[in-house]
Enzyme design. Structure first.
Site, PDB file in Angstrom:
ATOM      1  N   GLU A 304      57.205  30.157   6.775  1.00  0.00           N
ATOM      2  CA  GLU A 304      56.168  31.007   6.177  1.00  0.00           C
ATOM      3  C   GLU A 304      55.526  30.398   4.934  1.00  0.00           C
ATOM      4  OE1 GLU A 304      57.713  34.860   5.163  1.00  0.00           O
ATOM      5  OE2 GLU A 304      58.453  35.284   7.175  1.00  0.00           O
ATOM      6  N   GLY A 305      55.994  29.251   4.484  1.00  0.00           N
ATOM      7  CA  GLY A 305      55.563  28.729   3.194  1.00  0.00           C
ATOM      8  C   GLY A 305      56.423  29.221   2.051  1.00  0.00           C
TER       9      GLY A 305
END
Length: 336
Positions: A304-305
Site C-alpha cells: 500500500e505504500g
C-alpha cells in the site's frame, strides 16, 4: 504533457535523457552538516538523507513543501493458477477502502504529511496468465506507464509510491527472479497469507513463467511478467526523475516493480530511496543487489505504500535537523 506522452516503443525507455543529481548542492549540504552543532557524522543516515535531497532539489537547504503519495492498483491473470488465498474482488474492495480513508496508508499519509491519491488501472481487465504467454502487450504496458507518469504532480517535493493487487506478490517474485537470477523459491514469500503449500505453488508458477520468458530483458520483461500497477510505478518513477523529484519506494512488491528499470539501466533509480525493509524474504536479496539501504526496518509486509509513508517522517526529520540546527559559529559553541 509528460515525459512518456509520446512513447511508442518500450525500447525508447533506454534512450531517455534524464536529469542527474547536482553534486555541488550535495557537497554544500555536506559542508553545512559538518558545521552544525554536533560531531560530524553523528546523525548518521539523517545526514545522508539531507545530502541526497539537496542534490536532487539543487539546493543546499532542501525542503518538503508537498509530499505526494500514489497507490496504483491492478489485477492479474496469474491468479488463474491459484497462487493467492483471496479473490481478486479484494482489489476493488481495497481501492474503495483507500478512497474512504480506512486503510493503513491513509493514516500513515495523514500522520506524515502526504497527499494520497489512488489510481485504479482497468481492474475489470486482469492481465494475462504469464505462464501461458506475456502478461501484457506492448501497447498495454505503454498505456500503464503513461498512466503512472501522468499521475505525478510536477510540483511535488517528494513522491511516495505503493501498490495494491491480489496476486502481485507472485508477480514481484517473477520480476525479481528474472532480473537477479537464482531459484524461484528464494524470491517467494507469504504474500497475503499463503501457507507452505501455497508458497511452493507460487515458486513453481514463478519458475514456469521466468523460464518461458527467459529471453525478455528490461522493459520487455515488464510486459512479459508484470502488471499494470508495476508498469504505472515505473512510469511514475521516470516522470519524477524528469522533474528531479526524489522517490520513496515501498517494500518488496514496489521495489520489484522497478526491477525492469534497474535491468534497463541501474542509474534510472538513482533518485529512489527504499522506505523500509520488508518482511518478505526476497526484499533483502533485491535491495542488496540494487545496493540500496532501506530507511526503516519495522517487520512490515503490508504494501500500500505504508513503509514508504512511514519513512517520509524520517526524511522530514532529517531536513528539520539539516535546516534548523545552528552552526557552531551561530551558537557560539567551540569546536566548529
Amino acid at each position: 504533457m509528460t515525459i512518456l506522452s509520446d512513447l511508442t516503443s518500450l525500447d525508447d525507455i533506454a534512450k531517455l535523457v534524464l536529469p542527474e543529481t547536482d553534486q555541488a548542492s550535495a557537497a554544500a549540504a555536506s559542508e553545512r552538516q559538518n558545521s552544525l552543532t554536533k560531531p560530524p557524522g553523528s546523525l548518521g543516515r539523517l545526514e545522508e538523507l539531507a545530502m541526497f535531497m539537496a542534490g536532487w532539489q539543487r539546493s543546499e537547504m532542501p525542503v518538503i513543501k508537498k509530499a505526494q503519495a500514489l497507490v496504483f492498483a491492478g489485477n492479474h491473470g496469474i491468479c488463474a493458477q491459484g497462487v493467492n488465498p483471496f479473490p481478486q474482488e479484494v482489489t476493488v474492495q481495497m481501492v474503495a477502502n483507500f478512497k474512504a480513508g480506512g486503510a493503513a496508508i491513509n493514516q500513515l499519509c495523514r500522520a506524515n504529511g502526504a497527499d494520497l491519491s489512488v489510481v485504479a488501472l482497468d481492474l475489470d481487465q486482469p492481465t494475462q496468465d504469464f505462464t501461458q504467454g506475456p502478461a501484457m502487450t506492448e501497447a498495454e504496458t505503454i498505456k500503464a506507464l503513461q498512466s503512472g507518469a501522468a499521475a505525478v504532480d510536477p510540483d511535488a517535493s517528494v513522491l511516495i509510491l505503493g501498490e495494491m493487487g491480489i496476486g502481485n506478490s507472485t508477480v514481484a517474485a517473477a520480476l525479481a527472479c528474472a532480473t537477479f537470477g537464482g531459484g524461484a523459491a528464494q524470491w517467494v514469500g507469504r504474500g497475503t497469507g499463503s501457507d507452505s503449500d501455497g508458497q511452493a505453488l507460487k515458486a513453481r508458477v514463478v519458475e514456469t513463467g521466468v523460464t518461458l520468458h527467459s529471453a525478455a530483458r528490461g522493459m520487455a520483461m515488464l510486459a512479459a511478467l508484470g502488471g499494470r500497477e508495476q508498469a504505472a510505478i515505473c512510469g511514475a518513477v521516470l516522470a519524477a526523475r524528469a522533474h528531479s523529484i526524489p522517490v520513496i519506494l515501498d517494500g518488496y512488491i514496489c521495489t520489484a516493480a522497478v526491477a525492469p528499470l534497474y535491468d534497463t539501466a541501474p542509474a534510472l533509480l538513482d533518485h529512489c530511496l527504499v522506505g523500509h525493509a520488508s518482511a518478505e524474504p526476497g526484499h533483502k536479496l533485491m535491495v542488496d543487489a540494487m545496493q540500496k539501504a532501506p530507511i526503516l526496518s519495522m517487520n512490515m509486509a503490508l504494501g500500500e505504500g505504508s513503509g514508504a509513508a512511514l519513512a517520509l517522517g524520517v526524511l522530514r526529520a532529517a531536513l528539520e535537523c539539516h535546516n534548523g540546527m545552528a552552526t557552531f559559529a551561530q551558537a557560539g559553541v567551540s569546536g566548529g
